[in-house]
Design an enzyme around this catalytic site. Sequence first.
Site, mmCIF file in Angstrom:
data_model
loop_
_atom_site.group_PDB
_atom_site.id
_atom_site.type_symbol
_atom_site.label_atom_id
_atom_site.label_comp_id
_atom_site.label_asym_id
_atom_site.label_seq_id
_atom_site.Cartn_x
_atom_site.Cartn_y
_atom_site.Cartn_z
ATOM 1 N N SER A 162 -60.812 13.179 44.987
ATOM 2 C CA SER A 162 -62.226 13.206 44.641
ATOM 3 C C SER A 162 -62.453 14.354 43.666
ATOM 4 C CB SER A 162 -63.045 13.407 45.925
ATOM 5 O OG SER A 162 -64.406 13.559 45.613
ATOM 6 N N LYS A 180 -61.697 9.187 42.350
ATOM 7 C CA LYS A 180 -63.143 9.071 42.582
ATOM 8 C C LYS A 180 -63.800 10.223 41.855
ATOM 9 C CE LYS A 180 -65.804 10.432 46.561
ATOM 10 N NZ LYS A 180 -65.967 10.271 48.023
ATOM 11 N N LYS A 231 -67.519 12.280 41.125
ATOM 12 C CA LYS A 231 -68.908 12.476 41.499
ATOM 13 C C LYS A 231 -69.769 12.181 40.286
ATOM 14 C CE LYS A 231 -68.148 14.078 45.627
ATOM 15 N NZ LYS A 231 -68.707 13.448 46.825
ATOM 16 N N ASP A 249 -69.046 8.278 43.183
ATOM 17 C CA ASP A 249 -69.819 8.674 44.360
ATOM 18 C C ASP A 249 -71.060 9.398 43.884
ATOM 19 O OD1 ASP A 249 -70.826 9.538 46.755
ATOM 20 O OD2 ASP A 249 -69.098 10.779 47.306
ATOM 21 N N GLU A 267 -70.314 4.520 45.534
ATOM 22 C CA GLU A 267 -70.546 5.103 46.859
ATOM 23 C C GLU A 267 -71.921 5.770 46.929
ATOM 24 O OE1 GLU A 267 -67.262 7.559 48.064
ATOM 25 O OE2 GLU A 267 -68.438 8.628 49.561
ATOM 26 N N ASP A 324 -71.971 5.921 52.661
ATOM 27 C CA ASP A 324 -71.337 7.107 53.228
ATOM 28 C C ASP A 324 -72.384 7.813 54.099
ATOM 29 O OD1 ASP A 324 -70.208 9.576 53.740
ATOM 30 O OD2 ASP A 324 -69.899 10.149 51.663
ATOM 31 N N LYS A 345 -66.524 9.056 57.811
ATOM 32 C CA LYS A 345 -66.055 10.436 57.970
ATOM 33 C C LYS A 345 -66.123 10.777 59.451
ATOM 34 C CE LYS A 345 -67.508 12.034 53.429
ATOM 35 N NZ LYS A 345 -68.679 12.543 52.677
ATOM 36 N N GLY A 373 -63.138 12.642 53.929
ATOM 37 C CA GLY A 373 -62.983 13.956 54.548
ATOM 38 C C GLY A 373 -64.133 14.876 54.209
HETATM 39 MG MG MG Z 1 -69.491 10.473 49.569
#
Ligand code: MG
Length: 350
Positions: free
Chosen positions: A113, A139, A141, A167, A192, A217, A241, A270
């Site tokens: 991520s 992934k 952000k 995400d 996400e 999420d 998570k 995580g």
């Molecule tokens: Mg997320």
Amino acid sequence: MKIRDLKVATVDAPGLGRIGIVRVDTDEGIYGYGEAHCPREHVLQLKPYIVGCDPTEVEKVMLRIRYRGGFKPWGSSVSAVEMALWDLAAKLESRPLWRYIGGVNRNILSGVSVGVQPSMAELIRVVRGYLEQGYRRVKIKIRPGYDVEPVRALREGFGPDLPLQVDANAAYQLSDAEVFRALDRYSLLMIEQPLGWRDLVDHATLAKMIRTPVCLDESITDVDDARKAYQLDAAFVINVKPARVGGLGETLRIHDFWYGVAKRPIWIGGMLETGVGRGHLVAAATLPGVRYPNDISASSRYYESDIVEPPWELNKDGTITAPERPGIGVEVLVDRVKKAVKRSLERSLS
Ligand code: MG
């Protein structure tokens, strides 16, 4: 056999704050580990509700904490104790935790991520570094003003076959649908948490407007949220998570509903865990309904030296192998607990 003690050792992880390594001991000298992202005292409050209980009855102990103690099931203190109990229960049967909870896929896929970067050139450089290390999925952000451009840059830099997802951490509203229509052209694995965590209805509307699967999420705090999301058809996939949903028991309930009943996939995310929390993530990621790469990276991604032995390592093919040793399969190095050094948190926030 009875639970005899609950202890917390505090790790100072610069940038992450203080992390509590939680240990639940039985009167026969067997113990399990969990990890808390809250003050030590919050965890120790739970001690009176677990001491004297049967360590093989995880769910019963958790009901005691919830109903007699009045503790909310999704708090970090509760999930830390919960996961320590699962580790302990697996060790009591001398089985690896992942097998104990019904896992089947020993080699779990590991993705990375990547946080917001100062420039597209820097983004390309950072992503190239992770791909060279073997990570199988990227992934990034996104946030308003930093969304379509970085995705386009990565597609131009690495081509259409790079497994890529974004995400949004709930940063958009349904009125921003144009952004998601634009992202829809880049063959992303999923988007996400595009909208607010309570906006299940809007997620359902958005999901119908685009082809890219919507992943929830923050919206999913327990199996009941998953049931609502399914009824509304608000998502195709869930990032579970364990620490956010209250531990492995609720992770299993969400998995069994979303995969077993709704026939849809999950994956495991995580929250910047140490090697202890990572052990629980790895176990969860072996479940049969986990059908995408997970936000579970090697110890070296965050720590110069992890506080566990052996450290979590990435195989050359981008997988992490769940250990065959009992429980989470790692031992805490007490002398390192105080020296744990966090690296480059700013690179990514889960
Ligand atoms: Mg997320």
